[in-house]
Scaffold this active site. Structure first.
Site, PDB file in Angstrom:
ATOM      1  N   ASP A  81       0.801  -1.135  -0.108  1.00 18.68           N
ATOM      2  CA  ASP A  81       0.000   0.276  -0.117  1.00 18.68           C
ATOM      3  C   ASP A  81       0.706   1.222  -0.112  1.00 18.68           C
ATOM      4  O   ASP A  81       1.390   1.288   0.726  1.00 18.68           O
ATOM      5  CB  ASP A  81      -0.993   0.060   1.289  1.00 18.68           C
ATOM      6  CG  ASP A  81      -1.847   0.945   1.995  1.00 18.68           C
ATOM      7  OD1 ASP A  81      -2.577   1.392   0.393  1.00 18.68           O
ATOM      8  OD2 ASP A  81      -1.884   1.807   2.501  1.00 18.68           O
TER       9      ASP A  81
ATOM     10  N   GLU B 192      -1.383  -1.317  -6.001  1.00 14.79           N
ATOM     11  CA  GLU B 192      -2.380  -0.568  -6.501  1.00 14.79           C
ATOM     12  C   GLU B 192      -2.167   0.279  -7.487  1.00 14.79           C
ATOM     13  O   GLU B 192      -0.674   0.599  -7.921  1.00 14.79           O
ATOM     14  CB  GLU B 192      -3.098   0.283  -5.933  1.00 14.79           C
ATOM     15  CG  GLU B 192      -4.046  -0.563  -4.050  1.00 14.79           C
ATOM     16  CD  GLU B 192      -4.645   1.298  -3.227  1.00 14.79           C
ATOM     17  OE1 GLU B 192      -5.799   0.313  -3.198  1.00 14.79           O
ATOM     18  OE2 GLU B 192      -3.466   1.610  -2.503  1.00 14.79           O
TER      19      GLU B 192
ATOM     20  N   ASP C   8      -2.980   1.950   7.103  1.00 14.86           N
ATOM     21  CA  ASP C   8      -2.484   1.394   6.095  1.00 14.86           C
ATOM     22  C   ASP C   8      -2.012  -0.393   5.492  1.00 14.86           C
ATOM     23  O   ASP C   8      -2.149  -1.026   4.731  1.00 14.86           O
ATOM     24  CB  ASP C   8      -1.082   2.221   6.291  1.00 14.86           C
ATOM     25  CG  ASP C   8      -1.061   3.576   5.604  1.00 14.86           C
ATOM     26  OD1 ASP C   8      -2.511   3.697   4.994  1.00 14.86           O
ATOM     27  OD2 ASP C   8      -0.826   4.272   6.232  1.00 14.86           O
TER      28      ASP C   8
END
Length: 400
Positions: free
Chosen positions: A186, A270, A352
């Site tokens: 992340d 991501e 997170d």
């Protein structure tokens, strides 16, 4: 596989003058061709082909106004036309923005193919030069005497430093030994990255640490008379300050990406919409300083070379708002909330770390039981998260 080695170059006065003229000719050909393309499209609605631009370049060399184009090697000029043709192809395919005009104050470069240079016994001789170009080879791997470059790029940075880049075609490297481990990442601003293993990679904030010095140099430059030698010196100091920040950021990203590729067989990240995120004026500088786009690019090519699998989860997947324990989806979660408790299972989550675990779970769902079988899929959670939790992947692994 194509690799590139970028080295510091030290041209003599004659070579520097020739390369400077070459940069100017490349820039003129690019800008003039781009202007003609725009004129043909706006007035006649016609596309310009590479063959047409090549013919125009030949005609320009025969005119008295542009006869100086023949004083430099023709190869970089031809390469400029090819690069512009490729730039428009990428633009129409939606992979890049509209090509822009080049200016004389930014990064300058000239591309030479095999016919415009000679490399023998570790010595590089460029077209229309008499002495070999001096450069410093600072790579442990690769035999300089046996190097067989397919292209050489001469470049000059705004701070005045010269570089030579060798493009070399090599065989595929041996993949790294498997680790049997998968990791989700992340990315953020407070911490550059948080992994599903609980590891936090601190954000070094290179630009923020150098902002005071950079602002001082910029104020000094603004007080100088435009066009004066003092302004040119002040501008070089600003460029050197930017270079130090850029090099420090690049070094950090290389170290972080290399460590992650060595740790795991499967890496899940991501697909961040950086272009849209930098529109937030409060976070634009901090987001740009992170270098997420460059980090993803490095992960992609390093994972491909090492035989790893890189999976990219869709940007709309609510990784931060989803409970990694039970799958409950929060209606809202503000950026200032760093920890929250799931109202369904009462699990306490670090924002997170929870997002990293959800990203890894989404990547595993896409990959299936065997990460090597990844070839394109969507992953969707059941329930309230269905409309906005699609995920996709990318598989850069080489074919055997």
């Amino acid at each position: 596989m194509r690799m590139a080695y970028k080295c510091r170059a030290y041209p003599d006065s004659e070579q520097a003058a020739l390369f400077g003229r070459t940069f100017g000719c490349v820039r003129l050909v690019w800008n003039k061709t781009l202007a003609e393309r725009r004129r043909a499209w706006n007035s006649d609605g016609k596309n310009t082909t590479y063959k047409q631009t090549d013919a125009e370049l030949t005609a320009w060399k025969k005119t008295s106004e542009l006869a100086f184009l023949s004083e430099v090697s023709s190869v970089p000029l031809q390469q400029a036309l090819r690069h512009q043709h490729a730039a428009f192809a990428n633009f129409f395919a939606g992979r890049a923005r509209y090509p822009r005009f080049k200016n004389r104050t930014g990064h300058q470069s000239a591309h030479y193919t095999r016919s415009a240079f000679r490399f023998k016994d570790g010595q590089l001789r460029m077209a229309k030069t008499t002495a070999p170009l001096q450069f410093v080879w600072s790579f442990d791997e690769g035999d300089l005497a046996g190097l067989n470059p397919t292209m050489v790029v001469i470049s000059r940075e705004p701070d005045g430093r010269w570089y030579v880049t060798f493009a070399v075609d090599t065989g595929a490297p041996e993949p790294l030994p498997p680790t049997g481990h998968a990791i989700g990442i992340d990315l953020g601003v407070k911490d550059f990255a948080v992994t599903s293993d609980g590891e936090r990679i601190a954000n070094p904030r290179h630009l923020e640490r150098k902002a005071a010095n950079l602002a001082r140099y910029q104020r000094r430059m603004a007080r100088k008379q435009p066009g004066s030698a003092n302004r040119r010196k002040a501008k070089n100091k600003v460029a050197r300050s930017h270079r130090k920040v850029r090099n420090a950021r690049r070094d950090f990203l290389h170290r972080a990406s290399t460590t992650l590729v060595r740790q795991a067989d499967t890496i899940v990240i991501e697909d961040l919409a950086v272009a849209g995120m930098v529109k937030n004026r409060s976070l634009a500088r901090a987001i740009s300083d992170c270098g997420w786009g460059e980090f993803r690019r490095q992960l992609e090519y390093k994972a491909g070379r090492a035989g790893r699998v890189l999976i990219v989860v869709d940007r709309w997947y609510p990784s931060s708002k989803t409970c990694s324990a039970c799958g409950h989806l929060l209606a809202e979660l503000s950026l200032s909330t760093r920890a929250w408790s799931c109202p369904n299972c009462r699990a306490r989550h670090d924002r997170d770390f929870n997002a990293a675990k959800n990203i890894l779970a989404a990547g595993r769902a896409v990959a299936g039981a065997d990460p090597g079988d990844v070839c394109g899929a969507d992953v969707r959670r059941q329930g309230p998260s269905l409309p906005q939790s699609a995920a996709k992947q990318k598989h850069p692994r080489r074919e055997p």
